[in-house]
Design an enzyme around this catalytic site. Structure first.
Site, mmCIF file in Angstrom:
data_model
loop_
_atom_site.group_PDB
_atom_site.id
_atom_site.type_symbol
_atom_site.label_atom_id
_atom_site.label_comp_id
_atom_site.label_asym_id
_atom_site.label_seq_id
_atom_site.Cartn_x
_atom_site.Cartn_y
_atom_site.Cartn_z
ATOM 1 N N SER A 149 0.865 -1.175 0.000
ATOM 2 C CA SER A 149 0.000 0.000 0.000
ATOM 3 C C SER A 149 0.898 1.219 0.000
ATOM 4 O O SER A 149 2.077 1.138 0.388
ATOM 5 C CB SER A 149 -0.866 0.009 1.266
ATOM 6 N N TYR A 162 -1.740 -1.018 10.504
ATOM 7 C CA TYR A 162 -1.793 -1.236 9.044
ATOM 8 C C TYR A 162 -0.462 -0.803 8.431
ATOM 9 O O TYR A 162 0.126 -1.528 7.625
ATOM 10 C CB TYR A 162 -2.963 -0.446 8.447
HETATM 11 P P1 NDP Z 1 -11.266 -6.193 -0.410
HETATM 12 O O1 NDP Z 1 -11.762 -6.109 0.992
HETATM 13 O O2 NDP Z 1 -12.224 -5.954 -1.515
HETATM 14 O O3 NDP Z 1 -10.544 -7.591 -0.665
HETATM 15 C C1 NDP Z 1 -9.796 -8.260 0.322
HETATM 16 C C2 NDP Z 1 -9.687 -9.708 -0.041
HETATM 17 O O4 NDP Z 1 -8.921 -10.387 0.965
HETATM 18 C C3 NDP Z 1 -11.035 -10.400 -0.111
HETATM 19 O O5 NDP Z 1 -11.096 -11.185 -1.277
HETATM 20 C C4 NDP Z 1 -11.056 -11.292 1.122
HETATM 21 O O6 NDP Z 1 -11.783 -12.482 0.842
HETATM 22 C C5 NDP Z 1 -9.573 -11.602 1.273
HETATM 23 N N1 NDP Z 1 -9.251 -12.072 2.615
HETATM 24 C C6 NDP Z 1 -9.400 -11.401 3.788
HETATM 25 N N2 NDP Z 1 -9.077 -12.197 4.814
HETATM 26 C C7 NDP Z 1 -8.703 -13.394 4.294
HETATM 27 C C8 NDP Z 1 -8.279 -14.620 4.844
HETATM 28 N N3 NDP Z 1 -8.154 -14.783 6.178
HETATM 29 N N4 NDP Z 1 -7.993 -15.654 4.016
HETATM 30 C C9 NDP Z 1 -8.131 -15.503 2.676
HETATM 31 N N5 NDP Z 1 -8.521 -14.357 2.089
HETATM 32 C C10 NDP Z 1 -8.807 -13.318 2.897
HETATM 33 O O7 NDP Z 1 -10.053 -5.131 -0.478
HETATM 34 P P2 NDP Z 1 -8.992 -4.729 -1.619
HETATM 35 O O8 NDP Z 1 -9.249 -5.418 -2.887
HETATM 36 O O9 NDP Z 1 -8.890 -3.253 -1.579
HETATM 37 O O10 NDP Z 1 -7.649 -5.294 -0.932
HETATM 38 C C11 NDP Z 1 -6.685 -6.056 -1.591
HETATM 39 C C12 NDP Z 1 -5.311 -5.627 -1.121
HETATM 40 O O11 NDP Z 1 -5.060 -4.286 -1.554
HETATM 41 C C13 NDP Z 1 -5.133 -5.622 0.395
HETATM 42 O O12 NDP Z 1 -3.865 -6.203 0.713
HETATM 43 C C14 NDP Z 1 -5.120 -4.142 0.747
HETATM 44 O O13 NDP Z 1 -4.389 -3.872 1.906
HETATM 45 C C15 NDP Z 1 -4.476 -3.554 -0.501
HETATM 46 N N6 NDP Z 1 -4.741 -2.119 -0.709
HETATM 47 C C16 NDP Z 1 -6.012 -1.661 -0.933
HETATM 48 C C17 NDP Z 1 -6.229 -0.291 -1.084
HETATM 49 C C18 NDP Z 1 -7.591 0.283 -1.246
HETATM 50 O O14 NDP Z 1 -7.748 1.517 -1.155
HETATM 51 N N7 NDP Z 1 -8.622 -0.517 -1.502
HETATM 52 C C19 NDP Z 1 -5.102 0.664 -1.048
HETATM 53 C C20 NDP Z 1 -3.829 0.055 -0.844
HETATM 54 C C21 NDP Z 1 -3.664 -1.267 -0.684
HETATM 55 P P3 NDP Z 1 -12.739 -13.289 1.872
HETATM 56 O O15 NDP Z 1 -13.349 -12.273 2.791
HETATM 57 O O16 NDP Z 1 -13.718 -13.960 0.954
HETATM 58 O O17 NDP Z 1 -11.827 -14.259 2.549
#
Ligand code: NDP
Length: 254
Positions: A149, A162
């Site tokens: 991030s 975070y």
């Molecule tokens: P979302 O919340 O849309 O996606 C997060 C994903 O992580 C989901 O598919 C969720 O699936 C999965 N996940 C969470 N916990 C678990 C677990 N224990 N096991 C397996 N899968 C898990 O968020 P984003 O798409 O935004 O996030 C993706 C990445 O991007 C993250 O690492 C985030 O920190 C990073 N990011 C996002 C930003 C933003 O502004 N959106 C900015 C900078 C970085 P499920 O719940 O089905 O398990």
């Protein structure tokens, strides 16, 4: 369909929503067979159907990557099914914001479990297969892309743990890059600014009101496809070119 990733297999964690989902669709469109990993199997099933309807190949693997045995079994399932692994996108993550004073320690532990431990478990299990792909795979190169991030580069008040997880991901990425790059496993980090996904919605209501909603309302944030574009760029470079770090920001975000 472009063949940049033809005969390659990509595993994407956190593919049930947001950036991971967009990345699965994008890498499938580049010719990769994609394994999509997350806990919500219904979402993964819908995504697999969408990829297959577009002529791609996909496999849903339901796993909680914070459980080491599940993370390891997920990687093994992918290799058993497809026979190989060429690209790993460590994308799963959670962002639970708020002050350190009086913090909810459960929230800290959830972030550490997913953003750090889960990424480590999946990476360790995947590395022998990626090293093999680097040596004798169709592209004779393999890729790890860790989704960090902009909070892995800059710290902000209220982002403490975070920030800790994402700064940690950046350090781990560069160390691993140095360890395996000469064996043709490229390791890079992608640092997005604000992206329109479910990420902020997991915060408590008062945190959303004070910290995330105003930001997402004021800034024209990125879309998941913008990040999928960056990931596709990183993993489709010629074999001799490795992108170690890429940060992608909304133009509006200072
Ligand atoms: P979302 O919340 O849309 O996606 C997060 C994903 O992580 C989901 O598919 C969720 O699936 C999965 N996940 C969470 N916990 C678990 C677990 N224990 N096991 C397996 N899968 C898990 O968020 P984003 O798409 O935004 O996030 C993706 C990445 O991007 C993250 O690492 C985030 O920190 C990073 N990011 C996002 C930003 C933003 O502004 N959106 C900015 C900078 C970085 P499920 O719940 O089905 O398990």
């Amino acid at each position: 369909m472009s063949a940049a990733l033809a005969s390659s297999v990509a595993l994407i964690t956190g593919a049930s929503s947001g950036i991971g989902r967009a990345t699965a669709l994008r890498l499938a469109s580049e010719g990769a067979s994609v394994a999509v990993v997350a806990r919500r199997g219904d979402r993964l099933g819908t995504l697999v159907a969408e990829i297959e309807a577009a002529g791609g190949v996909a496999l849903a693997v339901v796993a909680d990557i914070t459980v080491r045995a599940e993370a390891e079994a997920a990687v093994q399932r992918v290799v058993d099914h497809f026979g190989r692994l060429d690209v790993l996108v460590n994308n799963a993550g959670v962002m639970l914001l708020g002050p350190v004073v009086g913090a909810d320690v459960d929230e800290w532990e959830r972030m550490l479990a997913v953003n750090v431990n889960g990424l480590l478990y999946v990476t360790r299990a995947a590395l022998p297969h990626l090293l093999e792909a680097g040596e004798s795979g169709p592209r004779r190169v393999a890729d790890v892309v860790n989704i960090s991030s902009i909070a892995g580069r800059v710290a902000w008040n209220g982002y403490g743990v975070y920030n800790l997880t994402k700064f940690g991901v950046n350090g781990f990425t560069e160390s691993l890059r140095q360890e395996v790059t000469q064996r043709h496993v490229r390791v890079g980090v992608l640092e997005p600014g604000g992206v329109a996904t479910e990420l902020a919605s997991h915060n408590r209501a008062e945190i959303q009101e004070a910290m995330t909603t105003p930001f997402y309302e004021q800034v024209e944030v990125l879309q998941p496809d913008d990040i999928a574009d960056g990931i596709a760029f990183m993993v489709t470079r010629p074999r001799h070119a490795s992108i170690g770090e890429l940060w992608i920001m909304p133009t509006d975000q200072a």
